[in-house]
Write a protein that holds these residues in place. Sequence first.
Motif, PDB file in Angstrom:
ATOM      1  N   ALA A 150       0.814  -1.220   0.000  1.00 48.81           N
ATOM      2  CA  ALA A 150       0.000   0.000   0.000  1.00 48.81           C
ATOM      3  C   ALA A 150       0.843   1.263   0.000  1.00 48.81           C
ATOM      4  CB  ALA A 150      -0.927  -0.002   1.222  1.00 48.81           C
ATOM      5  N   ALA A 166      -3.730  -0.281  10.756  1.00 49.39           N
ATOM      6  CA  ALA A 166      -3.495   0.725   9.709  1.00 49.39           C
ATOM      7  C   ALA A 166      -3.760   0.136   8.329  1.00 49.39           C
ATOM      8  CB  ALA A 166      -2.065   1.252   9.799  1.00 49.39           C
ATOM      9  N   ASP A 169      -7.530  -0.501   7.776  1.00 45.91           N
ATOM     10  CA  ASP A 169      -8.259   0.755   7.616  1.00 45.91           C
ATOM     11  C   ASP A 169      -8.005   1.355   6.244  1.00 45.91           C
ATOM     12  OD1 ASP A 169      -8.143   4.032   9.104  1.00 45.91           O
ATOM     13  OD2 ASP A 169      -9.870   2.841   8.457  1.00 45.91           O
ATOM     14  N   VAL A 170      -6.732   1.430   5.873  1.00 49.97           N
ATOM     15  CA  VAL A 170      -6.385   2.082   4.607  1.00 49.97           C
ATOM     16  C   VAL A 170      -6.897   1.280   3.410  1.00 49.97           C
ATOM     17  CG1 VAL A 170      -4.411   2.641   3.124  1.00 49.97           C
ATOM     18  CG2 VAL A 170      -4.438   3.397   5.494  1.00 49.97           C
ATOM     19  N   ARG A 173     -10.555   1.664   2.979  1.00 53.28           N
ATOM     20  CA  ARG A 173     -10.919   2.968   2.416  1.00 53.28           C
ATOM     21  C   ARG A 173     -10.556   3.070   0.945  1.00 53.28           C
ATOM     22  NH1 ARG A 173      -8.697   7.612   5.739  1.00 53.28           N
ATOM     23  NH2 ARG A 173      -7.744   6.163   7.148  1.00 53.28           N
ATOM     24  N   LEU A 174      -9.540   2.340   0.551  1.00 54.44           N
ATOM     25  CA  LEU A 174      -9.152   2.349  -0.861  1.00 54.44           C
ATOM     26  C   LEU A 174      -9.973   1.368  -1.678  1.00 54.44           C
ATOM     27  CD1 LEU A 174      -5.287   2.667  -0.508  1.00 54.44           C
ATOM     28  CD2 LEU A 174      -6.850   4.369  -1.414  1.00 54.44           C
TER      29      LEU A 174
ATOM     30  N   ARG B   9       7.882   7.031  -0.671  1.00 50.99           N
ATOM     31  CA  ARG B   9       6.835   6.756  -1.638  1.00 50.99           C
ATOM     32  C   ARG B   9       5.613   7.588  -1.310  1.00 50.99           C
ATOM     33  NH1 ARG B   9       5.946   0.585  -0.904  1.00 50.99           N
ATOM     34  NH2 ARG B   9       4.272   0.953  -2.399  1.00 50.99           N
ATOM     35  N   PRO B  12      -0.620   6.158   0.502  1.00 51.69           N
ATOM     36  CA  PRO B  12      -1.688   5.549  -0.291  1.00 51.69           C
ATOM     37  C   PRO B  12      -2.916   6.421  -0.497  1.00 51.69           C
ATOM     38  CG  PRO B  12      -1.407   4.408   1.818  1.00 51.69           C
ATOM     39  CD  PRO B  12      -0.272   5.332   1.671  1.00 51.69           C
ATOM     40  N   ILE B  13      -3.295   7.213   0.539  1.00 58.04           N
ATOM     41  CA  ILE B  13      -4.504   8.019   0.377  1.00 58.04           C
ATOM     42  C   ILE B  13      -4.083   9.481   0.210  1.00 58.04           C
ATOM     43  CG2 ILE B  13      -6.724   8.689   1.373  1.00 58.04           C
ATOM     44  CD1 ILE B  13      -6.735   6.087   2.902  1.00 58.04           C
ATOM     45  N   THR B  33      -5.262  10.611   7.819  1.00 62.36           N
ATOM     46  CA  THR B  33      -5.917   9.952   6.689  1.00 62.36           C
ATOM     47  C   THR B  33      -5.212   8.653   6.328  1.00 62.36           C
ATOM     48  OG1 THR B  33      -6.561  12.114   5.823  1.00 62.36           O
ATOM     49  CG2 THR B  33      -6.703  10.284   4.297  1.00 62.36           C
ATOM     50  N   ASP B  35      -3.480   6.816   8.451  1.00 62.87           N
ATOM     51  CA  ASP B  35      -3.262   6.010   9.654  1.00 62.87           C
ATOM     52  C   ASP B  35      -1.822   6.060  10.142  1.00 62.87           C
ATOM     53  OD1 ASP B  35      -5.990   4.423   9.057  1.00 62.87           O
ATOM     54  OD2 ASP B  35      -5.213   3.867  11.029  1.00 62.87           O
TER      55      ASP B  35
END
Lengths: 346, 288
Positions: A150, A166, A169-170, A173-174, B9, B12-13, B33, B35
Amino acid sequence: MTEDERFPLTTREGWQRFVDADAGEPKLLADSELELLAENQRIAYDQDRLDYHSRLIVVATPTIRQVYTTGRRLVLLNRHQISARRGLIITGAAGTGKTTAVTQLGRNHELLLRHRLGPQAASGRVPVVYVTVPPSATPKMLASEFARFAGLPVHPRQNQADITNAVCDVLSRLRADLVLVDEIHNLDLTTRIGADASDQLKYLAERIPATFIYAGVNVEGNGLLAGTRGRQIAGRFGVITCQGFAYGTRLQRQEWRALIATLEQSLRLHRHTPGQLLRLDAYLHERTDGMIGSLSHLIRGAAVEAILEGTEKITRETLDRISLDQVAETTRAHRKNTRRRHESAG
Amino acid sequence: MSPPAEPLRRLPIPVRPFHRETIGSFLTRLAYTNDLRVPHLLELTAIASREPHDITPATDDHHGWSPSTPHRIAALTGRPLSNLAAAFPVIGEFLAPAPATPAPSAAKFLRACRYCAAARNITSMIIVRARPQDYLCIQHRLWHHGIGDVDLTAIPQLVDAQRRHNRRVRTLLPAAIAEAHQQARDIIDEWITEPWQPALIEHWQQRLPLLHAAEARHPSPQLNVVTHPELLAVADLLLTAANRHLNLENEAAARLGIPYRPHPGDPLTHRLTQPAGHPRRHQRSQPD
């Protein structure tokens, strides 16, 4: 190496590059056009063809088609499942195309999504996650692989729960809805660490609302489906076994020849005679033992050799010069010895 | 602080900067956002933090930044550095430090309107660099200058007054506007506590029940809300007086909407008639 090429398939950037890769076929120039090329143009032209042949096309073998159809069906069926989602295990010997099958499933899934939603809506999502299980994987290592895909940086002081939360959650959301876990044979459920890692994978599968697809070498035989945990996995995961192409029955030979014909059609060599590879189908099967990984390597290697040498065609002699993996060579040698023994006995 | 070893990098969000957002607010949102803990994000951006809560959403400086910080922020957000420098002046200042100039007045920070944020799909709190005249969201009729939001639908004249004031001060320097607003605040505070303008007190007392705050006592956010049109009117008078002679009685009456008689003890009269810096003695006697 460009900035993007640094990232392997197990990262978001590497996966995007794989999905976006355009398998464009170079146009084969006529001899008259070739003669008109300057030296640097000829080098560039050959380089393009070398690049193309080093990749070559992915043939939609029966296994790949089966994995795609089953995987796609599972994603649709799991879409509204709040728990106990079904998964799929792709198993088989090394070189039988498991990784190719799952990655093509993931790629097609993502391309379909983009087509359905449009590029703008799809750009905010990461629909496919591709990870590999590291050797002696612990639960924290497994969670870290997901974080690594991710692009979530992992702090050395973060514990397993922090990373897992983490990641879940991420990825939720993605809107990740397909998770591909390769090298699953690295999980040994007979060890404490392996069992814990398997529990971690199950936990991730519960938290992330996605379809999980596992791929690994001889999964049934290495304990993943054994014991209580294994039975639970077996109860929710279907299995597709990848095998080498057989060469016994007429139908099996037809399938093998169809595969070779498709690969041969994709070659871009100036003096290769169409059908030449097809006539060598028995030889190719003997060399590769029907393993698509070995076949692909053999033909790609021979094509590259043909361009580098300037012969621009693949012959038996070209193929003889390409070494294959140890398994293929050992199997071939074993077959030869067996045949000689039978011949001398007869 | 040593920067992290692995190449950075994009997180991700992605997070988009909000108009006039502070850098602290943006980095906090970026962390939450994705985490991440804020200290972890600070390590990734090579921002040295001496105290545990050095970086807050109201932070808008480059204290503790290393030379690579702007580039790290660009890498983590996936946004070009030029784009970030345009959105966050502090990044532009860090990259191209301006010649030494007198320190500007302290920046004013305000919570962004949550409806404006929601329109951009942002549900977390955003802190913005407010202009001196910013107190409320005109579009959504919400008062933000304080702890809680106050719905101004029941007092439409407040929003209208703010709109007019914004138009009037459009071409003025922020420092002048800030000073006028501060002086206006002092004058209004004195009008609340001393009976110089009973007509205004009556207006304010009529407005308080509209906010369901009939029992509000000075100081309180609700009183700031109900006195706001008059604060803006006084600020306008002060800004106008800085540029030309003022017919105080007529102009004050027109802007405040009440009869106004200049009196040396009245804080507005005193402010406009005394030389700058002349201290004012509080008058106990009532006006005529």
